[in-house]
Design a protein around this motif. Sequence first.
Motif, short mmCIF file in Angstrom:
data_model
loop_
_atom_site.label_atom_id
_atom_site.label_comp_id
_atom_site.label_asym_id
_atom_site.label_seq_id
_atom_site.Cartn_x
_atom_site.Cartn_y
_atom_site.Cartn_z
N PRO A 1 0.89 -1.13 -0.04
CA PRO A 1 0.03 0.01 -0.08
C PRO A 1 0.98 1.30 0.20
O PRO A 1 2.01 1.20 0.24
N THR A 2 0.29 2.42 -0.42
CA THR A 2 1.17 3.67 -0.45
C THR A 2 1.14 4.08 0.99
O THR A 2 2.30 4.48 1.77
N ILE A 3 0.07 3.91 1.78
CA ILE A 3 0.08 4.39 3.13
C ILE A 3 -0.37 3.24 4.15
O ILE A 3 -0.98 2.34 3.67
N ALA A 4 -0.07 3.30 5.27
CA ALA A 4 -0.47 2.41 6.39
C ALA A 4 -1.83 2.75 7.22
O ALA A 4 -1.91 2.65 8.33
N ARG A 5 -2.76 3.20 6.31
CA ARG A 5 -3.97 3.95 6.85
C ARG A 5 -4.93 3.98 5.62
O ARG A 5 -4.52 3.88 4.45
N THR A 6 -6.29 3.74 5.71
CA THR A 6 -7.26 3.70 4.91
C THR A 6 -7.67 5.20 4.49
O THR A 6 -8.50 5.41 3.57
N SER A 7 -7.54 6.11 5.34
CA SER A 7 -8.06 7.35 5.30
C SER A 7 -7.39 8.43 6.49
O SER A 7 -6.52 7.76 7.36
N LEU A 8 -7.33 9.76 6.26
CA LEU A 8 -6.69 10.69 7.26
C LEU A 8 -7.56 11.54 7.42
O LEU A 8 -7.99 12.55 6.85
N PRO A 9 -8.44 11.62 8.45
CA PRO A 9 -9.17 12.61 9.28
C PRO A 9 -8.47 13.63 9.38
O PRO A 9 -7.38 13.84 9.88
N LEU A 10 -9.01 14.83 9.04
CA LEU A 10 -8.44 16.17 9.40
C LEU A 10 -8.13 16.17 10.97
O LEU A 10 -9.04 15.89 11.83
N GLY A 11 -7.01 16.83 11.27
CA GLY A 11 -6.44 16.85 12.78
C GLY A 11 -5.66 15.67 13.46
O GLY A 11 -5.45 15.77 14.37
N THR A 12 -5.73 14.73 12.58
CA THR A 12 -4.85 13.46 12.87
C THR A 12 -3.40 13.86 12.96
O THR A 12 -3.09 13.43 14.20
N VAL A 13 -2.69 14.56 12.28
CA VAL A 13 -1.44 14.82 12.48
C VAL A 13 -1.41 16.33 12.71
O VAL A 13 -1.71 17.28 11.86
N ARG A 14 -0.77 16.26 13.88
CA ARG A 14 -1.01 17.91 14.57
C ARG A 14 0.52 18.49 14.43
O ARG A 14 1.42 17.99 14.79
N MET A 15 0.35 19.69 13.99
CA MET A 15 1.71 20.64 13.96
C MET A 15 1.64 21.58 15.41
O MET A 15 2.44 22.37 15.27
N ASP A 16 0.54 21.29 16.04
CA ASP A 16 0.54 22.36 17.17
C ASP A 16 0.52 21.88 18.55
O ASP A 16 0.30 22.59 19.87
N GLY A 17 1.37 20.70 18.61
CA GLY A 17 1.64 20.02 19.96
C GLY A 17 3.07 19.60 20.10
O GLY A 17 3.71 20.20 19.61
N SER A 18 3.07 18.37 20.69
CA SER A 18 4.69 18.01 21.10
C SER A 18 5.09 17.09 19.76
O SER A 18 4.25 16.74 18.92
N LEU A 19 6.39 17.10 19.87
CA LEU A 19 6.85 16.39 18.82
C LEU A 19 6.67 15.04 18.83
O LEU A 19 6.49 14.26 17.75
N GLU A 20 6.34 14.34 20.01
CA GLU A 20 6.02 13.03 20.09
C GLU A 20 4.62 12.67 19.50
O GLU A 20 4.29 11.73 18.87
N GLU A 21 3.54 13.49 19.62
CA GLU A 21 2.41 13.52 19.06
C GLU A 21 2.45 13.59 17.73
O GLU A 21 1.93 12.77 16.87
N TYR A 22 3.36 14.65 17.21
CA TYR A 22 3.39 14.71 15.59
C TYR A 22 4.21 13.40 14.92
O TYR A 22 3.43 12.90 13.80
#
Length: 472
Positions: free
Chosen positions: A380-401
């Motif tokens: 597969p290209t990615i290891a997810r079937t979809s990407l809800p908005l807000g899943t990858v955060r740029m406003d938190g910690s590096l660990e969350e990102y």
Amino acid sequence: MKDLFEAHDALAVAELIRGRKVGVREVLDASLNRLRAVNDKLNAITDFYDGELLEKSVAAAGDGPFHGIPFVVKQLMADCAGTPTTVGSRFFAKEPVAANDSAAVARMRRAGLVIVGRSNTSEFGLAPTTEPAFGGATVNPWRADLSPGGSSGGSAAVVAARALPMAHATDGGGSIRIPASLCGLFGLKPSRGRISLAPIGETLAGAGAQLCVSISVRDSAALLDAVAGGEPGDPYRAPEAEGSFREATRRAPGRLRIAFLRKPVGWQSMDPALVAAVERTAKRLEVLGHHVEEAMPDYDPAATGAAFGTVMCANTFTNIQVRANGRVPGPHDLEPVTRLYAEKGRGISAHDYIRAVQTFHRTGRQLGAFFERFDILLSPTIARTSLPLGTVRMDGSLEEYEEGLAPMVAFTSVCNAAGVPAMSVPLEGTEDGLPIGLHFVARYGAEATLFSLAAQLEQAHPWRDRRPGGVT
């Protein structure tokens, strides 16, 4: 004219223009009207060209294979003369203004493309989504609560909505292929050095590349023909291709040795829907006459991932310093993760950076050995079937990102580290109708093999009529 790109790819519309069945201005006006209407819903275009800037784009378009085709250029890794390249950042929204086109953009214009605007990106292309604080989130045309992926999500969204047949995209860890997968498009990342990045440097220790996302294989191939090649002094240059890439789409790939993965290297398992998509694709490939077997390349994904982190952080800090030209970012000029990456990059030693580059090179040799046994690696290209908005955060910690980042680049980033070509092909879908891209990797310099295989799959299992229905 309203539905011109619903039924035609870029080369087909250019042929209509050459045959005087439609006019350049007619296509341009209809496209801009469609783009503006679509953009009200998707937020995919950051800047529309009009007035003198648009007229200069029309005048600069050459008589190449894409004569008269409107086109948008991503706000990252490519300059358009007279405008800033914002890299998705508030800090660079107004300056520096590019004095000249970058080498690839100049070649795009000579190929006949009329640049009509710039497309949205995550800040510095760091996120595999397109939700910058500056300019806001781009919406996936397939469903309004989903991201189109990133960092080339703006380009992918307008092409998926059939507002344009193709759009510029860049890829430092998967940023062409990830949005291609999530938006049901074709997207190929070329080999390291296939397209010059001049006048900027090597970009992420050679990991960066650019081309497009498109609705057809032949459009991507013809664009690569138009923009491929080096500039004097380039640090890398891919081997010369035998014939044109568009010609490769017209010939059978022969019987290829194809390996497939049921999970990312170093992972324990993967979503059953993605495993099933790979298995169905493997069976299709066997029906087409290819030799297919399960096999996994031998490289250290943890080491490669750590090397990527080092390179990304160091480049983020350095690029901010160089582009700022003495200006200092204020407390709200950069997103939190960008600032954290830059601060981490400031402290990276020359020793650590060189070791990271050496890890890239070691990974490339390990993949090179794998491609002595196989022509193609499927996953597969990615290891997810979809990407809800807000899943990858740029406003938190590096660990969350980094937790959000991991499944998005589990298959793609190793190709950037190794410099090999790879493509996402929209062959599958989820039970609720969302697209799933299948990822195909080849040895260094073997884009022609990928294009031949993609064209064979496109003919056997067409995807162009599968379009989003909700948002647009």
